[in-house]
Design a protein around this motif. Structure first.
Motif, PDB file in Angstrom:
ATOM      1  N   GLU A 110     -27.054  -1.944 -31.523  1.00  0.00           N
ATOM      2  CA  GLU A 110     -27.217  -0.505 -31.372  1.00  0.00           C
ATOM      3  C   GLU A 110     -27.241  -0.091 -29.908  1.00  0.00           C
ATOM      4  OE1 GLU A 110     -30.504   2.976 -32.425  1.00  0.00           O
ATOM      5  OE2 GLU A 110     -30.620   1.006 -33.400  1.00  0.00           O
ATOM      6  N   THR A 166     -23.004   8.516 -31.449  1.00  0.00           N
ATOM      7  CA  THR A 166     -23.931   7.840 -32.354  1.00  0.00           C
ATOM      8  C   THR A 166     -23.273   6.558 -32.845  1.00  0.00           C
ATOM      9  OG1 THR A 166     -24.858   9.944 -33.093  1.00  0.00           O
ATOM     10  CG2 THR A 166     -25.243   8.013 -34.494  1.00  0.00           C
ATOM     11  N   PRO A 167     -23.867   5.403 -32.570  1.00  0.00           N
ATOM     12  CA  PRO A 167     -23.235   4.146 -32.955  1.00  0.00           C
ATOM     13  C   PRO A 167     -23.061   4.023 -34.469  1.00  0.00           C
ATOM     14  CG  PRO A 167     -25.039   3.780 -31.410  1.00  0.00           C
ATOM     15  CD  PRO A 167     -25.132   5.195 -31.860  1.00  0.00           C
ATOM     16  N   SER A 168     -21.901   3.587 -34.882  1.00  0.00           N
ATOM     17  CA  SER A 168     -21.659   3.326 -36.295  1.00  0.00           C
ATOM     18  C   SER A 168     -22.488   2.115 -36.733  1.00  0.00           C
ATOM     19  CB  SER A 168     -20.176   3.053 -36.532  1.00  0.00           C
ATOM     20  OG  SER A 168     -19.966   2.473 -37.797  1.00  0.00           O
ATOM     21  N   SER A 225     -21.975  -0.109 -39.012  1.00  0.00           N
ATOM     22  CA  SER A 225     -21.163  -1.302 -39.222  1.00  0.00           C
ATOM     23  C   SER A 225     -20.720  -1.910 -37.899  1.00  0.00           C
ATOM     24  CB  SER A 225     -19.942  -0.966 -40.087  1.00  0.00           C
ATOM     25  OG  SER A 225     -19.162   0.053 -39.463  1.00  0.00           O
ATOM     26  N   VAL A 226     -20.360  -1.060 -36.930  1.00  0.00           N
ATOM     27  CA  VAL A 226     -19.953  -1.572 -35.619  1.00  0.00           C
ATOM     28  C   VAL A 226     -21.153  -2.176 -34.889  1.00  0.00           C
ATOM     29  CG1 VAL A 226     -18.957  -0.957 -33.394  1.00  0.00           C
ATOM     30  CG2 VAL A 226     -18.080   0.101 -35.479  1.00  0.00           C
TER      31      VAL A 226
END
Length: 578
Positions: A168, A179-181, A183-184
């Protein structure tokens, strides 16, 4: 080469081979032993070379000096907790004042735990940590505690929460506005622990150097945060805020205390204790530490006292700069709010880099030590495919044990649903540790009790331990550590107040249930391996003492086939049981 220890008949030293699940009986001068359900009068050894570990594969090269030992503790203790959980702890306590008391309680528990592990580690300076202590204290039924602990060692993803945070905040450092995904972020966490696996599994010295550098870096960063916060509190120019929060005014400092009930308080205390977890980290690799007794006496207390002081000052710094309501309601980590208040929102990218690097150091330290716990279980033949886990080939590192930890951690990171993932993974690591510490400290407390408090049978049992450690913790310290862990094990079973939710979508008791299921799984594995398997296969399990070239000893569990005893054969009558 490793070698089995052969002792002459009648020797007072430890026997070469100790049968498991046995009872002795004398019958006409012929010794009979009952192994599980099989009556054995003579045994013939099955040579299972897969369980014989060569000295070339021994991890006993003492490559860790005092700095590396202290770094193992620093990196394990200072992970994501002081950055990411302060808001959770404040929400659980309900007030600034009570949250600081919780941090003090957590520090006290950690310092008492440090003393307990120093006593156990200096008395039993071997790799494996709690495995050795549980086996030493709880000797019957043989291998039961070993099997239970083995399942905790291989099934608990100790690095999972840290991997989640690393992903994150690495993405946040790359793009502070997005906003970080989920899944990524998970994929980034998996890449992080994959890097740690390759580094510790193929380039041991480089991994240790990076660990040491990150440990020093984290301590310097926290010191800087603490000092700048104190400067703001003292209203020193350059750090003075126009509208400082009123968190330390007595009228507001205790407002909202225990609003979430006992369960919320304990959940917060779990998070505090998790922030201090790591005082036992060097115990997992004691066989690789130079002069382990002397090093432990110095490195462990110095590391933990330093961390305790810095943690308390960092929390004071947070509350000196950021308002309580903002910490609880923002959904962002306190460190990011702190940097944003003092130096602007643009400084949050710096915070993300700091948290990511701190988490990387934590992952490296935990993988290094817990990979060796799995290796120790493999070296003693406790796990399936033991020869794979025991090996140090081809890079003089326990690649099999490291890979097992990588595999479990990766699975948990990818499979636990988002939302409650971090807190659940945190609880699933801290609750089993509370269980283990409860039994370890309870057993050590029994050894500490004066004779006047024990019956004669218990005095004889206690005397059998022959306990003379180089360092001895104060008995009230052991008692406090035991009681605190009993409290941490029991209270999470109490339903939380209606105004407080442990998880957003998961039941509050889920991490407790999973922990106890792992314990029951260990009991089932013990029964299958030690009782049912020998009965069905016509063999027994024995433990051979093996001495490695460095002088250290270990016990390897081996199969011994039941042989038919012929009383007419005088050579068999006179031959001693092996």
């Amino acid at each position: 080469m490793s070698r089995r220890i052969h002792l002459e008949a009648g020797s007072s030293q430890l026997p070469e081979r100790e049968p498991l699940l046995s009872s002795d009986d004398e019958n006409g001068g012929i010794t009979k032993k009952t192994y599980a359900s099989v009556d054995v009068q003579a045994v013939a050894l099955i040579e299972d070379e897969a369980l014989l570990i060569d000295a070339d594969e021994s991890p006993r090269k003492r490559q860790l000096g005092p700095t590396s030992a202290a770094s193992l503790i620093f990196n394990r203790v200072i992970g994501t907790g002081i950055f990411a959980t302060s808001s959770v702890i404040l929400r659980s306590s309900g007030s600034v004042g009570l949250s600081l008391i919780m941090w003090l309680l957590g520090a006290t528990v950690a310092l008492c735990g440090t003393a307990v592990y120093m006593e156990l580690g200096t008395a039993l300076p071997k790799n494996g940590g709690e495995k050795n202590y549980l086996e030493f204290i709880f000797r019957r039924p043989k291998l039961l505690v070993t099997c239970i602990y083995a399942l905790y060692a291989v099934l608990t993803g100790w690095q999972a929460a840290s991997c989640s945070v690393f992903g994150e905040y690495t993405l946040h450092a790359l793009d502070p506005t997005g906003t970080p995904s989920p899944s990524v972020a998970r994929a980034a966490g998996v890449l992080c622990i994959t890097f740690a696996l390759l580094l510790h599994g193929t380039a041991l010295k480089a991994g240790l150097h990076l660990q040491n550098v990150l440990g020093i870096f984290k301590l310097l960063v926290l010191t800087a945060i603490a000092l700048s916060g104190l400067a703001s509190l003292l209203r020193i120019p350059g750090f003075k805020l126009e509208n400082p929060p009123k968190n330390f005014e007595w009228s507001t400092m205790w407002d909202g205390s225990l609003s979430g009930g006992a369960n919320a308080f304990v959940t917060g205390l779990f998070n505090v204790i998790w922030c201090f977890i790591g005082y036992s980290n060097a115990n997992y690799a004691l066989a690789e530490i130079q002069d382990p007794v002397r090093t432990m006496k110095r490195a462990a207390p110095l590391a933990m006292l330093s961390v305790t002081l810095v943690y308390m000052l960092v929390n004071v710094a947070y509350y000196a700069v950021v308002d309580k309501a903002e910490i609880v309601g923002s959904g962002r980590i306190a460190a990011a709010l702190y940097f944003g208040k003092l130096w602007g929102v643009g400084a949050e990218r710096i915070v993300s880099v700091i948290v990511a690097l701190s988490t990387l150091g934590n992952i490296l330290a935990v993988l290094f030590t817990h990979g060796r716990v799995v290796q120790e279980l493999g070296r003693e033949g406790v796990l399936p495919f033991s020869s794979l886990f025991a090996s140090n080939k081809p890079f003089n590192a326990p690649l099999g044990g490291l890979f097992e930890q990588w595999l479990v951690t990766t699975a948990i990171v990818l499979l636990v649903p988002p939302g409650d993932a971090y807190l659940f993974m945190l609880s699933l690591s801290s609750y089993p540790l509370a269980l283990i510490n409860m039994f370890i400290s309870g057993g050590l407390l029994f050894i500490h009790l004066p004779d006047a408090w024990l019956t004669k049978p218990l005095q004889a049992l206690r005397a059998s331990y022959d306990w003379h450690p180089p360092f001895r913790a104060w008995t009230p310290v052991v008692f406090f550590f035991f009681v605190s862990n009993v409290f941490l094990v029991a209270v999470p079973l109490i339903p939380p107040a209606r105004s407080y939710k442990v998880y957003d979508h998961l039941p509050y008791w889920l991490h407790v249930l999973v922990s106890w299921l792992i314990s029951l799984g260990g009991v089932a594995y013990w029964y299958y391996w030690v009782v049912w398997g020998p009965r069905r296969g016509g063999y027994v399990l024995v433990r051979d003492w093996v001495r490695d070239d460095d002088g250290s000893t270990r016990r390897v569990v081996r199969k011994v086939q039941v042989a038919v005893f012929d009383e007419s054969d005088e050579s068999q009558r006179d031959a001693p049981l092996r």
